[in-house]
Design a protein around this motif. Sequence first.
Motif, PDB file in Angstrom:
ATOM      1  N   TYR A 146       3.435   9.435   7.117  1.00  0.00           N
ATOM      2  CA  TYR A 146       3.053   9.229   5.724  1.00  0.00           C
ATOM      3  C   TYR A 146       3.816  10.210   4.836  1.00  0.00           C
ATOM      4  O   TYR A 146       4.655  10.989   5.310  1.00  0.00           O
ATOM      5  CB  TYR A 146       1.546   9.401   5.557  1.00  0.00           C
ATOM      6  N   ASP A 155       2.164  -3.720   5.650  1.00  0.00           N
ATOM      7  CA  ASP A 155       1.577  -2.987   4.536  1.00  0.00           C
ATOM      8  C   ASP A 155       2.322  -1.672   4.338  1.00  0.00           C
ATOM      9  O   ASP A 155       2.328  -1.111   3.243  1.00  0.00           O
ATOM     10  CB  ASP A 155       0.095  -2.707   4.799  1.00  0.00           C
ATOM     11  N   TRP A 156       2.894  -1.155   5.419  1.00  0.00           N
ATOM     12  CA  TRP A 156       3.707   0.060   5.395  1.00  0.00           C
ATOM     13  C   TRP A 156       5.017  -0.227   6.110  1.00  0.00           C
ATOM     14  O   TRP A 156       5.117  -1.188   6.880  1.00  0.00           O
ATOM     15  CB  TRP A 156       2.983   1.229   6.072  1.00  0.00           C
ATOM     16  N   ALA A 195       0.836  -1.206   0.000  1.00  0.00           N
ATOM     17  CA  ALA A 195       0.000   0.000   0.000  1.00  0.00           C
ATOM     18  C   ALA A 195       0.869   1.252   0.000  1.00  0.00           C
ATOM     19  O   ALA A 195       0.509   2.276  -0.595  1.00  0.00           O
ATOM     20  CB  ALA A 195      -0.913  -0.007   1.223  1.00  0.00           C
ATOM     21  N   GLN A 196       2.018   1.163   0.632  1.00  0.00           N
ATOM     22  CA  GLN A 196       2.931   2.305   0.659  1.00  0.00           C
ATOM     23  C   GLN A 196       3.458   2.634  -0.727  1.00  0.00           C
ATOM     24  O   GLN A 196       3.591   3.800  -1.093  1.00  0.00           O
ATOM     25  CB  GLN A 196       4.101   1.994   1.598  1.00  0.00           C
ATOM     26  N   ASP A 197       3.735   1.611  -1.514  1.00  0.00           N
ATOM     27  CA  ASP A 197       4.280   1.825  -2.860  1.00  0.00           C
ATOM     28  C   ASP A 197       3.237   2.340  -3.834  1.00  0.00           C
ATOM     29  O   ASP A 197       3.575   2.959  -4.847  1.00  0.00           O
ATOM     30  CB  ASP A 197       4.872   0.518  -3.395  1.00  0.00           C
ATOM     31  N   SER A 217      -1.037  -1.689  10.431  1.00  0.00           N
ATOM     32  CA  SER A 217      -0.481  -1.794   9.075  1.00  0.00           C
ATOM     33  C   SER A 217       1.031  -1.998   9.102  1.00  0.00           C
ATOM     34  O   SER A 217       1.590  -2.654   8.219  1.00  0.00           O
ATOM     35  CB  SER A 217      -0.823  -0.534   8.272  1.00  0.00           C
ATOM     36  N   SER A 235      -2.771   2.540  11.743  1.00  0.00           N
ATOM     37  CA  SER A 235      -1.439   2.643  11.130  1.00  0.00           C
ATOM     38  C   SER A 235      -0.471   1.684  11.803  1.00  0.00           C
ATOM     39  O   SER A 235       0.374   1.068  11.140  1.00  0.00           O
ATOM     40  CB  SER A 235      -0.918   4.084  11.228  1.00  0.00           C
ATOM     41  N   GLN A 258       0.615   4.343  -2.981  1.00  0.00           N
ATOM     42  CA  GLN A 258      -0.089   5.515  -2.484  1.00  0.00           C
ATOM     43  C   GLN A 258      -0.147   6.590  -3.562  1.00  0.00           C
ATOM     44  O   GLN A 258       0.779   6.786  -4.332  1.00  0.00           O
ATOM     45  CB  GLN A 258       0.590   6.053  -1.237  1.00  0.00           C
ATOM     46  N   GLY A 259      -1.253   7.296  -3.601  1.00  0.00           N
ATOM     47  CA  GLY A 259      -1.450   8.342  -4.601  1.00  0.00           C
ATOM     48  C   GLY A 259      -2.123   7.853  -5.862  1.00  0.00           C
ATOM     49  O   GLY A 259      -2.507   8.665  -6.716  1.00  0.00           O
ATOM     50  N   SER A 263       3.033  12.877   3.572  1.00  0.00           N
ATOM     51  CA  SER A 263       2.821  14.285   3.897  1.00  0.00           C
ATOM     52  C   SER A 263       3.777  14.775   4.974  1.00  0.00           C
ATOM     53  O   SER A 263       3.764  15.949   5.344  1.00  0.00           O
ATOM     54  CB  SER A 263       1.383  14.495   4.382  1.00  0.00           C
ATOM     55  N   ARG A 294      -5.302   6.239  -7.618  1.00  0.00           N
ATOM     56  CA  ARG A 294      -6.716   5.937  -7.413  1.00  0.00           C
ATOM     57  C   ARG A 294      -7.034   4.569  -8.019  1.00  0.00           C
ATOM     58  O   ARG A 294      -6.397   4.133  -8.985  1.00  0.00           O
ATOM     59  CB  ARG A 294      -7.584   7.004  -8.062  1.00  0.00           C
TER      60      ARG A 294
END
Length: 593
Positions: free
Chosen positions: A353, A393-394, A110-112, A388, A385, A114-115, A355, A117
């Motif tokens: 994350y 996942d992260w 999921a980390q890879d 995860s 989190s 991200q962004g 951000s 849709r």
Amino acid sequence: MKVLIPYLRMFKKQWLMLSVGLLLSMTTLLAGIGLLSLSGWFLSASAIAGLTLVTAQAFNFFTPAAGVRFFSITRTASRYGERLATHQATFQLLTQLRCWVWSKLLPLSAQDLQGLRGGDLLNRLVADIDTLDHLYLRLITPIVASLCVLLGVFVFVSFFDMHLAIVLSGFLLLVLLVMPILFYQLGKKPGRILIETKRHYRTLLLDYIQGQAELTLFGAQKRYREQLSQIATSFYDNQKVMANITALSQALLIIFHGSAVVLLMYLAASGVGSDNPPGPMLAMIVFMTMATIEMLMPIAGAFQHLSSSITSATRVSELTDRSASIIFGKNRGTREINESDDALNIHDLHFSYASNQTVLSGIHLSIKQGDKVALLGKTGCGKSSLLSLITRDWLADKGRITIHGQNIAELGEAELRQSMTVMSQRVYLFSGTLRDNLLLAMNVTFHKMKKVERVEYDVKLNQVLHQVGLGHLLSSIDKASHGLDQWIGEGGRQLSGGEQRRIGVARVLLRDAPLILLDEPTEGLDKKTERDILHLLLEFAKGKTLFMISHRLTAMPIMDSVHIIENGKIRTSGTHQTLFETDEYYQSLYSRV
């Protein structure tokens, strides 16, 4: 253009079928040119031979007629075979390409991703990969076949007249070089816009379909439909632009080809080689020039789609070029659990994350084997989190997580998954039968089982469904599909939220792992059902380690320890009784129960 190189390299694995398709395409073009050329010569020679009785009787009608039939049959058969071979090669290439993309995508977490849709990701995996079939069907095959046939035409005509061979081949070569460059430039921008518009439309359409309930409740359907209509209009406008470019390319091609026919007719009118004055050879050259349009027609149109192929290849490469940030160790098989090791140990864990907003800062947590532990905190404090990070996942920015004394960074993925049972906050149900969604937790394939094994598994599934209060699903009103064969639809749409949640609980009960991780397991359930489910889970967890994330305190009195997380750190820990007596925040939460 460099972005296409990895996809062109894949052609090596399908070289045999690609070569067959190319050979049949060349055969079709040569047979077409031979058919028209021989027909022109045959008609002219027959007309001249018929001028006198002597020449008419001496003329050989049978051999040219047999040649016409031969070229006709060859053209038909090779065209049919070419369609079969090229499309079979294309399907094999697309299959290979999809498998390759999936092999690159599966290691990504999921980390890879991200962004990205969901609709955009789906469009890349389907539409963009499909667009890449132009590389073989509309670009490589027509170009290579046309160049090879052009060389054959030059060699054939040069036997009769070298001057005409140079003029005809040079003119055709000029068209083959100029037309693609011209129409690639013309189709470059609209082709790219067409791909982007299609992507935007499909992404928005998927959002519209998935969010119909919310859009209806908030009265936003009309606005979304207007957006879809605007994008569709833009899409059609770009299609019109591409259609106009195609029409222009065909018109110019006909003009250029017509000019070639007129030029060769003019030059051949003074004689072809030793055929002076001109005779049937004039008709052969003219008809041959007319037949070459078949090898020119695909060229101009093909290069309009080159920009679309490049855009699609770029978008797919954005996925395949991503490297997995989370690397698993090697699976080392079953390992005995050391009773002295913590079931779960988290040391100095930091996480944020993209951000750069800090989510977890210096988390320390130690859970002994067999303990039942709860983690509480406000929404957005980092509870999910943390889960995860445990399931990888992260990837944490700093810190270490160990399960049964083993650093999770050193565990193989299979070992990590076998060591835990996870129920996430969002229970996802696949579009399949009730049985399929339950057997997912047991990692078995139903259709590969023997009959006796199937019965045993069905008995187990029925038992678990009754335990979680879903026994009514085993007697469906629909007689055509009932019991475990009941189709529950995409995302379990045919079930209520509470029923979906209880299927998630059933999955936990069907999986035997020493560590149980639960994220809001009773969310959406009424108080009575919540107590029943928690009692069932705790009974199942006897002898196992349970780590539960929750904001509901129903089960807190029977937990070995409770931790409260705040501002990315564990602020306080203790038993239910201790926290109830000393912590005002915990008191306020418990007073709401």
